[in-house]
Design an enzyme around this catalytic site. Sequence first.
Site, short mmCIF file in Angstrom:
data_model
loop_
_atom_site.label_atom_id
_atom_site.label_comp_id
_atom_site.label_asym_id
_atom_site.label_seq_id
_atom_site.Cartn_x
_atom_site.Cartn_y
_atom_site.Cartn_z
N CYS A 148 33.96 67.88 23.49
CA CYS A 148 32.68 66.93 23.29
C CYS A 148 33.65 65.35 22.61
CB CYS A 148 31.88 67.31 22.39
SG CYS A 148 30.66 66.35 21.90
N HIS A 182 26.82 71.67 28.98
CA HIS A 182 27.88 71.61 27.94
C HIS A 182 27.50 72.70 26.73
CE1 HIS A 182 30.84 68.32 29.16
NE2 HIS A 182 29.92 68.47 30.10
N ASN A 195 32.51 72.22 28.33
CA ASN A 195 31.56 72.74 29.42
C ASN A 195 31.24 74.20 29.08
OD1 ASN A 195 32.98 70.42 30.54
ND2 ASN A 195 31.39 70.56 31.98
N ARG A 222 38.49 68.12 36.36
CA ARG A 222 37.80 66.93 36.22
C ARG A 222 37.09 66.82 35.01
NH1 ARG A 222 33.45 64.23 34.94
NH2 ARG A 222 32.09 65.63 36.05
N ASP A 223 35.90 67.36 34.85
CA ASP A 223 35.19 67.26 33.62
C ASP A 223 36.18 67.84 32.36
OD1 ASP A 223 33.35 66.01 32.10
OD2 ASP A 223 31.68 67.73 32.45
#
Lengths: 300, 300
Positions: free
Chosen positions: A241, A210, A250, A16-17
Amino acid sequence: MRSLPSYVQLKEVGPRDGLQNEKSWITTEDKVNWINMLSTSGIKEIEYSSFVNPKMIPALSDAREVGKRIIRNPDVKYSALVPNIKGLEYALEAGIDGASVFMSASETHNQKNINKSIQDTYPVLDKVIVEAKQAGKHVTGYISTVFDCPYEGKISPEKVLDVCDKLIESGVDDLSLGDTIGTAVPTQVEQLLELLLQHYPKEKLILHFHDTRGMAIANIMTAMHYGIYRFDSTIGGLGGCPYAPGAAGNVATNDVLYLLEGLGINTGIDEKKLQEAGVFIQNKLNKTLPSRSLAYLKNA
Amino acid sequence: MRSLPSYVQLKEVGPRDGLQNEKSWITTEDKVNWINMLSTSGIKEIEYSSFVNPKMIPALSDAREVGKRIIRNPDVKYSALVPNIKGLEYALEAGIDGASVFMSASETHNQKNINKSIQDTYPVLDKVIVEAKQAGKHVTGYISTVFDCPYEGKISPEKVLDVCDKLIESGVDDLSLGDTIGTAVPTQVEQLLELLLQHYPKEKLILHFHDTRGMAIANIMTAMHYGIYRFDSTIGGLGGCPYAPGAAGNVATNDVLYLLEGLGINTGIDEKKLQEAGVFIQNKLNKTLPSRSLAYLKNA
């Protein structure tokens, strides 16, 4: 020094992230195969996608298909990001053990990210939280920019506490506190935890770092000295980022695992299988991921 | 937590430990220009080269010329690595404020690295130390593999203390303790410092971390809680690991500086000038250096 936890639980948020911030297109087939690899690595929780508007995040527009096709390991909790009731319906249909709602501790970041004021966000999330709990699902409240905001600068711990209080009142089971732009240093982690742990037990708090400026491992170390034992991470340090192309993503699951094994802290994760899953997605993305340990092991 | 130091001194070892492990050839002209940039960045100590046998480290075979051509800033101490009397003579002729002698805390690593047993190394270093002190120079004793050795595994703090004692007896002014393969985790740093600080004041100890597994910033944070305020680093994280091509190098000066500034610790270093020097050498090496902050600032 305070003593360290004996067990740490890592939630893999790479699908996801991580992928949300990667430029390369990953096919549904590859995602499914990759998540299946992660599912057998000993990781106990995987955030497999996001049920936001597919127009907002095209990279995750196959969330429903991914949710339906992955092979579920009964020892793993599968969760997904859910912005609203519509998203929750899709997520429930695709199958989730947990739903993650999200908002920001910074007014400006919240406005830019979800197009609403903080006050107007609460009722939307409240509905999702209530309905997800009624469906018997675990609900995590993600709070972004808990240390620094790219627009407002430093965010006070009191502001974060206020958002925590509102989400807990609405019924979230726990809170994931995000260093969204990866700028925090250990003293900021100390200040936030000093306040929050006066109000909530450590079991309620997850930290989500992160590694934009390379501080994430030191911040995790600091948080563990406060008893925090749950962290979000992405395999290989996937993610990047949005404010600085080419910057790290992350904190890398591989690097956190190296730290924890060195400290003698149990995670249940098999380093070799994690490494294989990291190499798999690195090859699919056709770029070198930021994880120091992934680079080391791949070439050692 | 113990309190943090108010001032930290970084020694820039990029021109020596960094370039020694990089594959690309950097011309003498570029080295001189780069060291001149570093000299005006606020860094107080620069290790500009190594006076070892040029056949051993061809990348640094221009040590004498570099030493003669750099523009010396009177506020900066310039040092160089010196293996023996012959190297010291060249170094004194080229100009040094400080000489660094080196050996390993691991018998096997010492044997492979300098082709002598630990016992046979002491008399060689003793000669250099005595002569360098007679010439009025500061002498630092580098000890490699103080945590882990690539051949022997864990190195006991007692073994490191023994080497420290011998070098201090020979007259070194201070000791730089090297995590040569970048494998240490914070508890190892604690264990070593708990022992060494019973025998030596913090002023005598410098820590030298590599970031091979991404632990260096957390290790520096740990060391600072013990009062340690001197660290070696390389701009951009130059260097790599001889045991794993593609792995990260020394801890990046840029990332350490970001940490220290965030903690409110003074260094006297100008981040912008440091960044320029980092971009300069990154361009000359034609590769992306590992520093998170260098990547961030270059693209933000």
